[in-house]
Design a protein around this motif. Structure first.
Motif, PDB file in Angstrom:
ATOM      1  N   UNK A 219      33.832 -19.541  35.429  1.00 37.97           N
ATOM      2  CA  UNK A 219      33.598 -18.156  35.024  1.00 37.97           C
ATOM      3  C   UNK A 219      32.638 -18.048  33.852  1.00 37.97           C
ATOM      4  N   UNK A 220      32.292 -19.183  33.264  1.00 38.46           N
ATOM      5  CA  UNK A 220      31.293 -19.244  32.199  1.00 38.46           C
ATOM      6  C   UNK A 220      30.727 -20.654  32.192  1.00 38.46           C
ATOM      7  N   UNK A 221      29.529 -20.818  31.634  1.00 37.95           N
ATOM      8  CA  UNK A 221      28.860 -22.112  31.647  1.00 37.95           C
ATOM      9  C   UNK A 221      28.824 -22.683  30.240  1.00 37.95           C
ATOM     10  N   UNK A 222      28.986 -23.995  30.151  1.00 38.11           N
ATOM     11  CA  UNK A 222      28.999 -24.666  28.857  1.00 38.11           C
ATOM     12  C   UNK A 222      28.148 -25.928  28.901  1.00 38.11           C
ATOM     13  N   UNK A 223      27.372 -26.125  27.856  1.00 37.91           N
ATOM     14  CA  UNK A 223      26.643 -27.365  27.640  1.00 37.91           C
ATOM     15  C   UNK A 223      27.287 -28.042  26.440  1.00 37.91           C
ATOM     16  N   UNK A 224      27.982 -29.156  26.667  1.00 37.65           N
ATOM     17  CA  UNK A 224      28.659 -29.867  25.581  1.00 37.65           C
ATOM     18  C   UNK A 224      27.956 -31.196  25.345  1.00 37.65           C
ATOM     19  N   UNK A 225      27.746 -31.545  24.055  1.00 38.42           N
ATOM     20  CA  UNK A 225      26.930 -32.704  23.742  1.00 38.42           C
ATOM     21  C   UNK A 225      27.335 -33.294  22.387  1.00 38.42           C
ATOM     22  N   UNK A 226      26.777 -34.435  22.076  1.00 42.37           N
ATOM     23  CA  UNK A 226      27.083 -35.151  20.843  1.00 42.37           C
ATOM     24  C   UNK A 226      26.770 -34.308  19.608  1.00 42.37           C
ATOM     25  N   UNK A 227      27.650 -34.401  18.626  1.00 41.90           N
ATOM     26  CA  UNK A 227      27.446 -33.676  17.370  1.00 41.90           C
ATOM     27  C   UNK A 227      26.065 -34.001  16.792  1.00 41.90           C
ATOM     28  N   UNK A 228      25.382 -32.974  16.325  1.00 42.39           N
ATOM     29  CA  UNK A 228      24.057 -33.089  15.714  1.00 42.39           C
ATOM     30  C   UNK A 228      22.952 -33.469  16.704  1.00 42.39           C
ATOM     31  N   UNK A 229      23.229 -33.466  17.999  1.00 44.40           N
ATOM     32  CA  UNK A 229      22.199 -33.850  18.979  1.00 44.40           C
ATOM     33  C   UNK A 229      21.176 -32.735  19.208  1.00 44.40           C
ATOM     34  N   UNK A 230      21.516 -31.509  18.847  1.00 45.51           N
ATOM     35  CA  UNK A 230      20.586 -30.381  18.917  1.00 45.51           C
ATOM     36  C   UNK A 230      20.027 -30.163  20.321  1.00 45.51           C
ATOM     37  N   UNK A 231      20.909 -30.085  21.301  1.00 45.54           N
ATOM     38  CA  UNK A 231      20.479 -29.790  22.670  1.00 45.54           C
ATOM     39  C   UNK A 231      20.109 -28.323  22.789  1.00 45.54           C
ATOM     40  N   UNK A 257      31.842 -36.398  26.639  1.00 42.96           N
ATOM     41  CA  UNK A 257      30.853 -35.415  26.202  1.00 42.96           C
ATOM     42  C   UNK A 257      30.216 -35.769  24.857  1.00 42.96           C
ATOM     43  N   UNK A 258      30.972 -36.453  23.991  1.00 42.66           N
ATOM     44  CA  UNK A 258      30.433 -36.770  22.669  1.00 42.66           C
ATOM     45  C   UNK A 258      29.364 -37.850  22.716  1.00 42.66           C
ATOM     46  N   UNK A 259      29.091 -38.407  23.906  1.00 38.65           N
ATOM     47  CA  UNK A 259      28.013 -39.397  24.044  1.00 38.65           C
ATOM     48  C   UNK A 259      26.743 -38.785  24.629  1.00 38.65           C
ATOM     49  N   UNK A 260      26.769 -37.510  24.986  1.00 39.27           N
ATOM     50  CA  UNK A 260      25.641 -36.893  25.682  1.00 39.27           C
ATOM     51  C   UNK A 260      24.578 -36.406  24.705  1.00 39.27           C
ATOM     52  N   UNK A 261      23.321 -36.744  25.014  1.00 43.90           N
ATOM     53  CA  UNK A 261      22.188 -36.332  24.185  1.00 43.90           C
ATOM     54  C   UNK A 261      21.037 -35.896  25.103  1.00 43.90           C
TER      55      UNK A 261
END
Length: 288
Positions: A219-231, A257-261
């Protein structure tokens, strides 16, 4: 002097007096709001920057109460509160409402979001819809259409207005610190029911499932990524599309998710027949 001329002079005099009264009232309202803004700016700064949690919580409480009081001033909808740099205030493109949001950090692993929708009323009176962050009370923030009572909190930084079947839809782009290891950016479609109540989310997204994105249906979209990765995730007005960074795992563990950049390319969505339809990376263009 004939009757018609007397009537014209009378109407002209009434209009002048009326305009002077309106101007005086407008200046008085602006002065009230400017004074309120001065107080609010101090609390807003403390909410974001105070080292002690209790100071942040106290400032948030004072800020919320004084903001509501300030917004009761007639025609406050048009007052921008420009000095509140840490508080998001974005207007719908059609000026039917504005949405005010901010972040409250309890510690580096726990964030809550506050907000309200202020409707633009013809008589300048206050119609304010508070937003209550329900993120802590759900295991799946993507699962359902939500109301202001169980909103998925974020600080909104952009709003895109689209129309389908003569109904207006307002796509909100938001930032969410999430926790100590990852950050989220949200795409949330806001619309209103026949009674004027806000509804967040719905069947507005069409994209193929992969391990990076939330599993459909959502019902909503999310982009989750590593802290400070600035996606990046934003709307490109020239392309008339939402574009966002394509992500990859630094450690070859895409489920974490915390490994995604970002790795240099982007994907996107375009509005078609009342939905945001996926654009593969090779068709998208890097956002500003």
């Amino acid at each position: 002097m004939n009757f018609r001329r007397i009537l014209t002079v009378f109407i002209f005099t009434v209009l002048i007096c009326s305009n002077k009264n309106l101007l005086a009232q407008s200046l008085a309202n602006k002065a009230i709001l400017a004074a309120a803004e001065t107080n609010l700016s101090g609390f807003a700064h403390t909410i974001l920057n105070a080292e002690d949690t209790e100071d942040r919580l106290r400032a948030d409480s004072f800020f919320t109460r004084q903001l509501v009081q300030a917004l009761k001033t007639p025609y406050s909808f048009h007052y921008p509160f420009d000095s509140l740099k840490t508080i998001s205030r974005i207007y719908a493109p059609d000026s039917s409402f504005r949405i005010i949001t901010w972040q409250l950090m309890k510690d580096f692993s726990y964030y809550r979001y506050k907000g309200a929708i202020q409707m633009n009323t013809k008589d300048g009176s206050l119609k304010l819809i508070p937003l209550y962050d329900g993120t802590d009370f759900t295991e799946n923030p993507y699962d359902s259409v939500r109301t202001n009572q169980n909103w998925i909190g974020a600080v909104y930084y952009n709003i895109i207005q689209k129309e389908y079947n003569n109904k207006q839809y307002y796509t909100l782009l938001g930032y969410d610190e999430n926790d100590a290891r990852s950050t989220r950016k949200w795409i949330e479609v806001l619309h209103f029911d026949q009674q004027g109540n806000p509804l967040f989310g719905g069947k507005f997204f069409s994209y193929p499932n992969d391990i990076i994105k939330p599993k459909q249906p959502v019902s909503r979209f999310c982009l989750e990524f590593k802290k400070q990765a600035n996606a990046k995730l934003n709307f490109d007005a020239k392309l008339n599309r939402i574009v966002f960074a394509k992500l990859a795992s630094e450690s070859n563990e895409p489920s974490k998710k915390h490994t995604l950049v970002p790795f240099g390319t982007v994907e996107g969505f375009k509005w078609e027949f009342g939905r945001w339809v996926y654009i593969p990376e090779y068709e998208a263009v890097e956002p500003d």
